[in-house]
Write a protein that holds these residues in place. Sequence first.
Motif, PDB file in Angstrom:
ATOM      1  N   GLY A  56      52.991  58.760  32.211  1.00 53.10           N
ATOM      2  CA  GLY A  56      51.561  59.100  32.207  1.00 53.10           C
ATOM      3  C   GLY A  56      50.881  58.670  33.495  1.00 53.10           C
ATOM      4  N   VAL A  57      49.699  58.089  33.342  1.00 57.37           N
ATOM      5  CA  VAL A  57      48.881  57.695  34.490  1.00 57.37           C
ATOM      6  C   VAL A  57      48.976  56.182  34.685  1.00 57.37           C
ATOM      7  N   GLU A  58      49.111  55.754  35.935  1.00 56.62           N
ATOM      8  CA  GLU A  58      49.171  54.328  36.259  1.00 56.62           C
ATOM      9  C   GLU A  58      48.083  53.959  37.250  1.00 56.62           C
ATOM     10  N   GLU A  93      45.839  34.986  40.327  1.00 56.48           N
ATOM     11  CA  GLU A  93      45.845  35.683  39.044  1.00 56.48           C
ATOM     12  C   GLU A  93      45.215  37.060  39.229  1.00 56.48           C
ATOM     13  N   VAL A  94      45.960  38.085  38.873  1.00 56.68           N
ATOM     14  CA  VAL A  94      45.494  39.465  39.021  1.00 56.68           C
ATOM     15  C   VAL A  94      45.654  40.174  37.684  1.00 56.68           C
ATOM     16  N   LYS A  95      44.590  40.826  37.225  1.00 56.74           N
ATOM     17  CA  LYS A  95      44.667  41.536  35.944  1.00 56.74           C
ATOM     18  C   LYS A  95      43.717  42.727  35.943  1.00 56.74           C
ATOM     19  N   TRP A  96      44.069  43.722  35.134  1.00 57.22           N
ATOM     20  CA  TRP A  96      43.236  44.901  34.948  1.00 57.22           C
ATOM     21  C   TRP A  96      42.393  44.730  33.682  1.00 57.22           C
ATOM     22  N   ILE A  97      41.115  45.110  33.778  1.00 54.81           N
ATOM     23  CA  ILE A  97      40.181  45.005  32.653  1.00 54.81           C
ATOM     24  C   ILE A  97      39.592  46.383  32.351  1.00 54.81           C
ATOM     25  N   LYS A  98      39.566  46.743  31.078  1.00 52.63           N
ATOM     26  CA  LYS A  98      38.999  48.016  30.635  1.00 52.63           C
ATOM     27  C   LYS A  98      37.631  47.784  30.011  1.00 52.63           C
ATOM     28  N   ILE A 148      50.798  40.864  46.257  1.00 52.93           N
ATOM     29  CA  ILE A 148      51.234  41.172  44.902  1.00 52.93           C
ATOM     30  C   ILE A 148      50.637  42.518  44.505  1.00 52.93           C
ATOM     31  N   ARG A 149      51.364  43.270  43.688  1.00 50.73           N
ATOM     32  CA  ARG A 149      50.843  44.523  43.159  1.00 50.73           C
ATOM     33  C   ARG A 149      51.011  44.514  41.642  1.00 50.73           C
ATOM     34  N   VAL A 150      49.888  44.734  40.946  1.00 52.50           N
ATOM     35  CA  VAL A 150      49.891  44.778  39.486  1.00 52.50           C
ATOM     36  C   VAL A 150      49.566  46.206  39.056  1.00 52.50           C
ATOM     37  N   SER A 151      50.467  46.809  38.295  1.00 54.32           N
ATOM     38  CA  SER A 151      50.305  48.191  37.846  1.00 54.32           C
ATOM     39  C   SER A 151      50.276  48.231  36.324  1.00 54.32           C
ATOM     40  N   VAL A 152      49.396  49.078  35.788  1.00 56.44           N
ATOM     41  CA  VAL A 152      49.290  49.239  34.337  1.00 56.44           C
ATOM     42  C   VAL A 152      49.216  50.712  33.989  1.00 56.44           C
ATOM     43  N   GLY A 153      49.787  51.070  32.860  1.00 57.40           N
ATOM     44  CA  GLY A 153      49.658  52.419  32.355  1.00 57.40           C
ATOM     45  C   GLY A 153      48.401  52.550  31.511  1.00 57.40           C
ATOM     46  N   VAL A 154      47.670  53.650  31.654  1.00 59.18           N
ATOM     47  CA  VAL A 154      46.420  53.850  30.913  1.00 59.18           C
ATOM     48  C   VAL A 154      46.425  55.222  30.257  1.00 59.18           C
ATOM     49  N   THR A 155      45.709  55.315  29.157  1.00 61.25           N
ATOM     50  CA  THR A 155      45.491  56.594  28.473  1.00 61.25           C
ATOM     51  C   THR A 155      44.114  57.109  28.863  1.00 61.25           C
ATOM     52  N   PRO A 156      44.023  58.253  29.510  1.00 58.73           N
ATOM     53  CA  PRO A 156      42.725  58.759  29.978  1.00 58.73           C
ATOM     54  C   PRO A 156      41.720  58.910  28.842  1.00 58.73           C
ATOM     55  N   GLU A 157      40.543  58.368  29.059  1.00 58.73           N
ATOM     56  CA  GLU A 157      39.457  58.464  28.089  1.00 58.73           C
ATOM     57  C   GLU A 157      38.161  58.750  28.834  1.00 58.73           C
ATOM     58  N   GLY A 158      37.383  59.633  28.291  1.00 59.50           N
ATOM     59  CA  GLY A 158      36.091  59.936  28.895  1.00 59.50           C
ATOM     60  C   GLY A 158      35.161  58.748  28.825  1.00 59.50           C
ATOM     61  N   GLY A 159      34.557  58.371  29.947  1.00 62.48           N
ATOM     62  CA  GLY A 159      33.590  57.280  29.983  1.00 62.48           C
ATOM     63  C   GLY A 159      34.191  55.898  30.132  1.00 62.48           C
ATOM     64  N   ALA A 160      35.502  55.761  30.045  1.00 67.42           N
ATOM     65  CA  ALA A 160      36.145  54.448  30.186  1.00 67.42           C
ATOM     66  C   ALA A 160      36.108  53.985  31.640  1.00 67.42           C
ATOM     67  N   THR A 161      35.904  52.692  31.831  1.00 64.84           N
ATOM     68  CA  THR A 161      35.878  52.111  33.175  1.00 64.84           C
ATOM     69  C   THR A 161      37.028  51.109  33.311  1.00 64.84           C
ATOM     70  N   GLU A 181      37.943  58.805  38.181  1.00 64.93           N
ATOM     71  CA  GLU A 181      37.863  59.137  36.766  1.00 64.93           C
ATOM     72  C   GLU A 181      39.257  59.518  36.298  1.00 64.93           C
ATOM     73  N   THR A 182      39.831  58.698  35.425  1.00 61.20           N
ATOM     74  CA  THR A 182      41.205  58.952  34.995  1.00 61.20           C
ATOM     75  C   THR A 182      41.333  60.265  34.258  1.00 61.20           C
ATOM     76  N   LYS A 183      40.323  60.629  33.464  1.00 58.00           N
ATOM     77  CA  LYS A 183      40.399  61.883  32.722  1.00 58.00           C
ATOM     78  C   LYS A 183      40.403  63.058  33.674  1.00 58.00           C
ATOM     79  N   GLY A 184      39.534  62.983  34.696  1.00 52.30           N
ATOM     80  CA  GLY A 184      39.489  64.058  35.682  1.00 52.30           C
ATOM     81  C   GLY A 184      40.788  64.146  36.453  1.00 52.30           C
ATOM     82  N   TYR A 185      41.397  63.000  36.710  1.00 52.84           N
ATOM     83  CA  TYR A 185      42.659  62.977  37.443  1.00 52.84           C
ATOM     84  C   TYR A 185      43.740  63.712  36.662  1.00 52.84           C
ATOM     85  N   VAL A 186      43.771  63.491  35.361  1.00 51.20           N
ATOM     86  CA  VAL A 186      44.763  64.180  34.540  1.00 51.20           C
ATOM     87  C   VAL A 186      44.510  65.681  34.534  1.00 51.20           C
ATOM     88  N   ILE A 187      43.244  66.074  34.493  1.00 48.93           N
ATOM     89  CA  ILE A 187      42.912  67.506  34.540  1.00 48.93           C
ATOM     90  C   ILE A 187      43.441  68.130  35.820  1.00 48.93           C
TER      91      ILE A 187
END
Length: 339
Positions: free
Chosen positions: A214-216, A230-235, A259-272, A293-299
Amino acid sequence: MACYISLVFLLGFPAVYSGSHSLHYYISMLSAPAHEVPQYSIVVYADGLPIGRYNSDLHRAQFLIPSLNVLTEHLELQTKFAQRWQVYQERKMAFLMGFLNRTSDRGTIHIYQRKFSCELEEDGTIGGYQEFALDGREVITFDRENEVFVPATQEAVTMLPRWNQYLGNAKGNKMYMENECIEHIKLYLPLIMMDLEKKVKPKVKVSISESDSGVELHCRVYGFYPRDVEVKWIKNGRDEIHSEEAAQILPNPDGTYQIRVSVGVTPEGGATYSCHIDHSSLEKALVVPFEGETKGYVIYIVIGVVVAALLALCLGLFIQRKMNGFKGSRQSVSTDEQD
């Protein structure tokens, strides 16, 4: 193991041992020469700070911190030790490769790695570790308390008796770890305290990509010092996204880290989404938002796939028509020849 003379008191430096301190040796060796890469190298870190090196191209030990250059006699001893130690590492590598059925035919290059560390705790207790790896896979570790090497993999079990008998020198390793190595910590610390106390703020770059799953989202943090970060992704400003892969802190040639921290995300409208970095050089945690915008990226990905499919279909129809025309021409020529 070679014996070294501590010069701390001879040079009149005060003892600066508050807190916990460590000295790490990272040794690597290639089974064959490689372009622009030393076949044998040692890098030394004190409390995560690179302070010295030796490799088969230099043939001499070098301090990476100018303030340590006053230790000229000590540096000469380190050079002799590193040169002699290379022979021992060659024997160990040959043993591991032979036992694990590794060969260097057809241009294959294998990598032998050894990590050695001693640690001086604030209360005066001593610790440390040692491990051996081949081609990035840990094979043997050191049990300091019992003075014996132990297998890290099942296939290493049968070779440990021979290793401990002929190559291990467990008693000598323990003596070095608890004596000379600790004396080196005490020797170096007074001379590198200013370098250890320096702090370099991290630089950050966030990006997005498509993977098989999917999308990372990627957060690359680089150019920071000291090492701990310390590096982390926050939704949506509150929910931490856990990475499926453990991120490694890697050294840079200039002594800083990345350092590089990568996470997989599920595209959602309005999510930051935002990358949060906590480092000792920062007064407060650094928050770097992902502006896309992850949703737009998937489109866009879907549109790209559809366009590519249409182009492939059109190309296929074009080739088919050309082939049909070619077959018609061949039949016409054949008829003329028969006439």
